[in-house]
Design a protein around this motif. Structure first.
Motif, PDB file in Angstrom:
ATOM      1  N   GLY A   1      50.320  35.998  34.835  1.00 34.68           N
ATOM      2  CA  GLY A   1      49.957  36.436  36.177  1.00 34.68           C
ATOM      3  C   GLY A   1      48.685  37.258  36.192  1.00 34.68           C
ATOM      4  N   PHE A   2      48.541  38.131  35.211  1.00 37.67           N
ATOM      5  CA  PHE A   2      47.339  38.964  35.074  1.00 37.67           C
ATOM      6  C   PHE A   2      46.099  38.097  34.889  1.00 37.67           C
ATOM      7  CE2 PHE A   2      44.284  41.354  32.543  1.00 37.67           C
ATOM      8  CZ  PHE A   2      44.279  42.610  33.127  1.00 37.67           C
ATOM      9  N   GLU A   3      46.193  37.138  33.975  1.00 40.13           N
ATOM     10  CA  GLU A   3      45.061  36.269  33.694  1.00 40.13           C
ATOM     11  C   GLU A   3      44.775  35.325  34.864  1.00 40.13           C
ATOM     12  OE1 GLU A   3      43.023  36.628  31.300  1.00 40.13           O
ATOM     13  OE2 GLU A   3      44.175  38.138  30.209  1.00 40.13           O
ATOM     14  N   ALA A   4      45.819  34.898  35.561  1.00 39.00           N
ATOM     15  CA  ALA A   4      45.618  34.030  36.718  1.00 39.00           C
ATOM     16  C   ALA A   4      44.872  34.757  37.824  1.00 39.00           C
ATOM     17  CB  ALA A   4      46.957  33.516  37.231  1.00 39.00           C
ATOM     18  N   ALA A   5      45.206  36.031  38.039  1.00 39.51           N
ATOM     19  CA  ALA A   5      44.504  36.816  39.058  1.00 39.51           C
ATOM     20  C   ALA A   5      43.015  36.877  38.746  1.00 39.51           C
ATOM     21  CB  ALA A   5      45.101  38.221  39.134  1.00 39.51           C
ATOM     22  N   LYS A   6      42.676  37.101  37.477  1.00 39.86           N
ATOM     23  CA  LYS A   6      41.266  37.162  37.090  1.00 39.86           C
ATOM     24  C   LYS A   6      40.586  35.808  37.249  1.00 39.86           C
ATOM     25  CE  LYS A   6      41.562  38.874  32.936  1.00 39.86           C
ATOM     26  NZ  LYS A   6      41.079  39.442  31.645  1.00 39.86           N
ATOM     27  N   LEU A   7      41.274  34.740  36.860  1.00 38.63           N
ATOM     28  CA  LEU A   7      40.679  33.412  36.899  1.00 38.63           C
ATOM     29  C   LEU A   7      40.416  32.952  38.333  1.00 38.63           C
ATOM     30  CD1 LEU A   7      39.771  30.820  35.464  1.00 38.63           C
ATOM     31  CD2 LEU A   7      42.153  30.052  35.534  1.00 38.63           C
ATOM     32  N   PHE A   8      41.393  33.119  39.198  1.00 43.21           N
ATOM     33  CA  PHE A   8      41.208  32.704  40.595  1.00 43.21           C
ATOM     34  C   PHE A   8      40.079  33.515  41.235  1.00 43.21           C
ATOM     35  CE2 PHE A   8      45.201  30.565  40.054  1.00 43.21           C
ATOM     36  CZ  PHE A   8      45.258  29.593  41.043  1.00 43.21           C
ATOM     37  N   ALA A   9      40.044  34.811  40.964  1.00 42.37           N
ATOM     38  CA  ALA A   9      38.991  35.666  41.531  1.00 42.37           C
ATOM     39  C   ALA A   9      37.616  35.225  41.031  1.00 42.37           C
ATOM     40  CB  ALA A   9      39.244  37.121  41.162  1.00 42.37           C
ATOM     41  N   ALA A  10      37.532  34.881  39.752  1.00 36.31           N
ATOM     42  CA  ALA A  10      36.255  34.456  39.181  1.00 36.31           C
ATOM     43  C   ALA A  10      35.764  33.154  39.793  1.00 36.31           C
ATOM     44  CB  ALA A  10      36.390  34.293  37.668  1.00 36.31           C
ATOM     45  N   ASN A  11      36.698  32.369  40.334  1.00 32.82           N
ATOM     46  CA  ASN A  11      36.336  31.107  40.964  1.00 32.82           C
ATOM     47  C   ASN A  11      36.199  31.233  42.482  1.00 32.82           C
ATOM     48  OD1 ASN A  11      36.360  28.551  39.034  1.00 32.82           O
ATOM     49  ND2 ASN A  11      37.896  29.988  38.253  1.00 32.82           N
ATOM     50  N   GLY A  12      36.080  32.479  42.957  1.00 36.19           N
ATOM     51  CA  GLY A  12      35.768  32.696  44.362  1.00 36.19           C
ATOM     52  C   GLY A  12      36.943  32.798  45.304  1.00 36.19           C
ATOM     53  N   TRP A  13      38.161  32.812  44.770  1.00 36.95           N
ATOM     54  CA  TRP A  13      39.335  32.956  45.619  1.00 36.95           C
ATOM     55  C   TRP A  13      39.551  34.428  45.973  1.00 36.95           C
ATOM     56  CZ3 TRP A  13      43.717  29.258  46.248  1.00 36.95           C
ATOM     57  CH2 TRP A  13      43.365  27.954  45.880  1.00 36.95           C
ATOM     58  N   LEU A  14      40.187  34.658  47.104  1.00 36.30           N
ATOM     59  CA  LEU A  14      40.642  35.990  47.470  1.00 36.30           C
ATOM     60  C   LEU A  14      42.062  36.135  46.936  1.00 36.30           C
ATOM     61  CD1 LEU A  14      39.882  38.578  48.970  1.00 36.30           C
ATOM     62  CD2 LEU A  14      40.853  37.563  51.055  1.00 36.30           C
ATOM     63  N   VAL A  15      42.249  37.050  45.989  1.00 39.55           N
ATOM     64  CA  VAL A  15      43.503  37.165  45.251  1.00 39.55           C
ATOM     65  C   VAL A  15      44.284  38.396  45.702  1.00 39.55           C
ATOM     66  CG1 VAL A  15      44.545  37.430  42.966  1.00 39.55           C
ATOM     67  CG2 VAL A  15      42.485  36.017  43.255  1.00 39.55           C
ATOM     68  N   TYR A  16      45.561  38.194  45.971  1.00 36.67           N
ATOM     69  CA  TYR A  16      46.481  39.299  46.216  1.00 36.67           C
ATOM     70  C   TYR A  16      47.535  39.267  45.110  1.00 36.67           C
ATOM     71  CZ  TYR A  16      44.417  40.265  50.745  1.00 36.67           C
ATOM     72  OH  TYR A  16      43.537  40.614  51.744  1.00 36.67           O
ATOM     73  N   GLY A  17      47.435  40.231  44.208  1.00 34.49           N
ATOM     74  CA  GLY A  17      48.368  40.309  43.095  1.00 34.49           C
ATOM     75  C   GLY A  17      49.448  41.323  43.385  1.00 34.49           C
ATOM     76  N   GLY A  18      50.688  40.933  43.155  1.00 32.95           N
ATOM     77  CA  GLY A  18      51.815  41.830  43.394  1.00 32.95           C
ATOM     78  C   GLY A  18      52.584  42.124  42.125  1.00 32.95           C
ATOM     79  N   ALA A  19      53.019  43.369  41.971  1.00 35.45           N
ATOM     80  CA  ALA A  19      53.821  43.767  40.817  1.00 35.45           C
ATOM     81  C   ALA A  19      54.405  45.148  41.067  1.00 35.45           C
ATOM     82  CB  ALA A  19      52.989  43.769  39.531  1.00 35.45           C
ATOM     83  N   ARG A  20      55.455  45.463  40.344  1.00 35.79           N
ATOM     84  CA  ARG A  20      56.010  46.822  40.445  1.00 35.79           C
ATOM     85  C   ARG A  20      55.071  47.830  39.803  1.00 35.79           C
ATOM     86  NH1 ARG A  20      61.980  46.163  38.069  1.00 35.79           N
ATOM     87  NH2 ARG A  20      60.789  44.848  36.648  1.00 35.79           N
ATOM     88  N   ARG A  21      54.437  47.445  38.701  1.00 37.06           N
ATOM     89  CA  ARG A  21      53.453  48.320  38.044  1.00 37.06           C
ATOM     90  C   ARG A  21      52.072  47.976  38.593  1.00 37.06           C
ATOM     91  NH1 ARG A  21      54.596  47.233  31.856  1.00 37.06           N
ATOM     92  NH2 ARG A  21      54.504  45.109  32.703  1.00 37.06           N
ATOM     93  N   VAL A  22      51.859  48.392  39.816  1.00 37.51           N
ATOM     94  CA  VAL A  22      50.653  47.987  40.537  1.00 37.51           C
ATOM     95  C   VAL A  22      49.382  48.455  39.829  1.00 37.51           C
ATOM     96  CG1 VAL A  22      50.637  50.036  42.022  1.00 37.51           C
ATOM     97  CG2 VAL A  22      49.606  47.910  42.836  1.00 37.51           C
ATOM     98  N   GLU A  23      49.474  49.555  39.081  1.00 41.23           N
ATOM     99  CA  GLU A  23      48.294  50.088  38.399  1.00 41.23           C
ATOM    100  C   GLU A  23      47.818  49.183  37.264  1.00 41.23           C
ATOM    101  OE1 GLU A  23      51.830  51.399  36.070  1.00 41.23           O
ATOM    102  OE2 GLU A  23      51.303  51.296  38.199  1.00 41.23           O
ATOM    103  N   LYS A  24      48.640  48.235  36.828  1.00 38.11           N
ATOM    104  CA  LYS A  24      48.263  47.341  35.738  1.00 38.11           C
ATOM    105  C   LYS A  24      47.662  46.017  36.220  1.00 38.11           C
ATOM    106  CE  LYS A  24      51.435  49.145  32.236  1.00 38.11           C
ATOM    107  NZ  LYS A  24      50.352  49.549  31.329  1.00 38.11           N
ATOM    108  N   ILE A  25      47.648  45.795  37.524  1.00 36.17           N
ATOM    109  CA  ILE A  25      47.022  44.593  38.068  1.00 36.17           C
ATOM    110  C   ILE A  25      45.511  44.698  37.861  1.00 36.17           C
ATOM    111  CG2 ILE A  25      46.615  43.282  40.195  1.00 36.17           C
ATOM    112  CD1 ILE A  25      49.357  44.280  41.158  1.00 36.17           C
ATOM    113  N   PRO A  26      44.830  43.611  37.472  1.00 40.56           N
ATOM    114  CA  PRO A  26      43.385  43.705  37.178  1.00 40.56           C
ATOM    115  C   PRO A  26      42.579  44.178  38.383  1.00 40.56           C
ATOM    116  CG  PRO A  26      44.091  41.408  37.336  1.00 40.56           C
ATOM    117  CD  PRO A  26      45.332  42.232  37.292  1.00 40.56           C
ATOM    118  N   ILE A  27      41.671  45.080  38.112  1.00 44.08           N
ATOM    119  CA  ILE A  27      40.787  45.590  39.159  1.00 44.08           C
ATOM    120  C   ILE A  27      39.433  44.915  38.992  1.00 44.08           C
ATOM    121  CG2 ILE A  27      39.719  47.647  40.150  1.00 44.08           C
ATOM    122  CD1 ILE A  27      41.999  49.276  38.935  1.00 44.08           C
TER     123      ILE A  27
END
Length: 280
Positions: A15-41
């Motif tokens: 999930g972490f890597e997917a958020a980065k990959l989609f963002a790098a390809n121009g998508w608007l990414v909304y990542g959800g998790a309980r440990r929100v501080e670990k989602i890629p910035i």
């Protein structure tokens, strides 16, 4: 207009890597998790708090995305974990939580996004299962059950919503180079009762998971790329596999269940003998 993807379990691994990959390809990414501080910035990634076992949390997650972006093109139901343990020992409350996370969380979020996807006349719901939805091993009964349930549910959903331009797709990763196996076995140890007769079995399964998953498993980056393929493929497939060996294992388990069972037991006995010789 940027396409919008919602990814659960975005704080680590696939999930972490997917958020980065989609963002790098121009998508608007909304990542959800309980440990929100670990989602890629990174640019294009919005980190949101999410507990998929809580309907209120799921509702806020989807409502926030729609309020800010106005649409959701892809939902990736990636959140999940392995509640391993012997069937005789594992508390049923823990088994229920496994279903709440791995299955009902995906079902709840899908119900929340379907109205907007039907209105858009487009959208994809990508359900991250596992080859463990078809193959199995000792101590993973409830994990395997959740993944099998997710796959059949996804197939039924696809038949219902395809008429509206919406697709429900299953991704089936195999072994991964991650801490998944270590976490699963940690849960298995917690689920053992005092003086459990299954302790030796846990040691053998733990050796199998930790050795093979780190040696030959797929990387989180390569699996994120598989998610991206499922999200963008012009000809949508019902199943997406990372490797030919993953596909072959699923085919064997489904087409020749006795052969698969006998083969797994033979490998397991070999590993037991090797461990005994090594004094493990």
């Amino acid at each position: 207009m940027k396409k919008v993807v919602a990814i659960t379990g975005a704080s680590n691994g696939m999930g972490f890597e997917a958020a980065k990959l989609f963002a790098a390809n121009g998508w608007l990414v909304y990542g959800g998790a309980r440990r929100v501080e670990k989602i890629p910035i990174t640019p294009n990634v919005h980190a949101l708090s999410l507990d998929v076992t809580d309907h209120s949390s799921n509702k806020v997650f989807i409502q926030t995305i729609l309020a800010e972006a106005g649409r959701i093109d892809v939902l990736i139901n990636n959140a999940g974990y392995g509640e391993y343990g012997p069937i005789e020992d594992i508390p049923l409350d823990n088994a229920r939580n496994q279903f709440e996370t791995n299955f009902f969380g995906a079902a709840d979020l899908s119900q929340l996004v379907l109205p907007i996807m039907r209105q858009q006349e487009s959208g994809r719901i990508i359900n991250v299962s596992s080859i463990g939805g078809d193959v199995y091993m000792p101590l993973g009964a409830y994990y395997h059950a959740t993944k099998a349930a997710l796959q059949h549910w996804s197939d039924s959903l696809d038949m219902e919503v395809k008429q509206f331009g919406v697709r429900s797709i299953t991704v089936q990763p195999g072994l991964t180079r991650s801490g998944w196996g270590d976490i699963a076995m940690s849960n298995a140890k917690k689920n053992l009762t005092a003086a459990s007769v299954y302790t030796p079995l846990l040691d053998r399964v733990g050796g199998l998971l930790s050795t093979n998953s780190h040696a030959i498993g797929a990387s989180s980056e390569s699996l994120a790329a598989l998610f991206y393929t499922a999200a963008t493929d012009k000809r949508v497939k019902r199943r997406y596999f990372h490797s030919l060996s993953d596909r072959a294992l699923v085919w064997l388990a489904r087409s020749h269940p006795n052969l698969f069972k006998n083969g797994f037991e033979a490998v397991f006995k070999y590993l037991e003998k090797r461990s005994d010789k090594a004094g493990i």
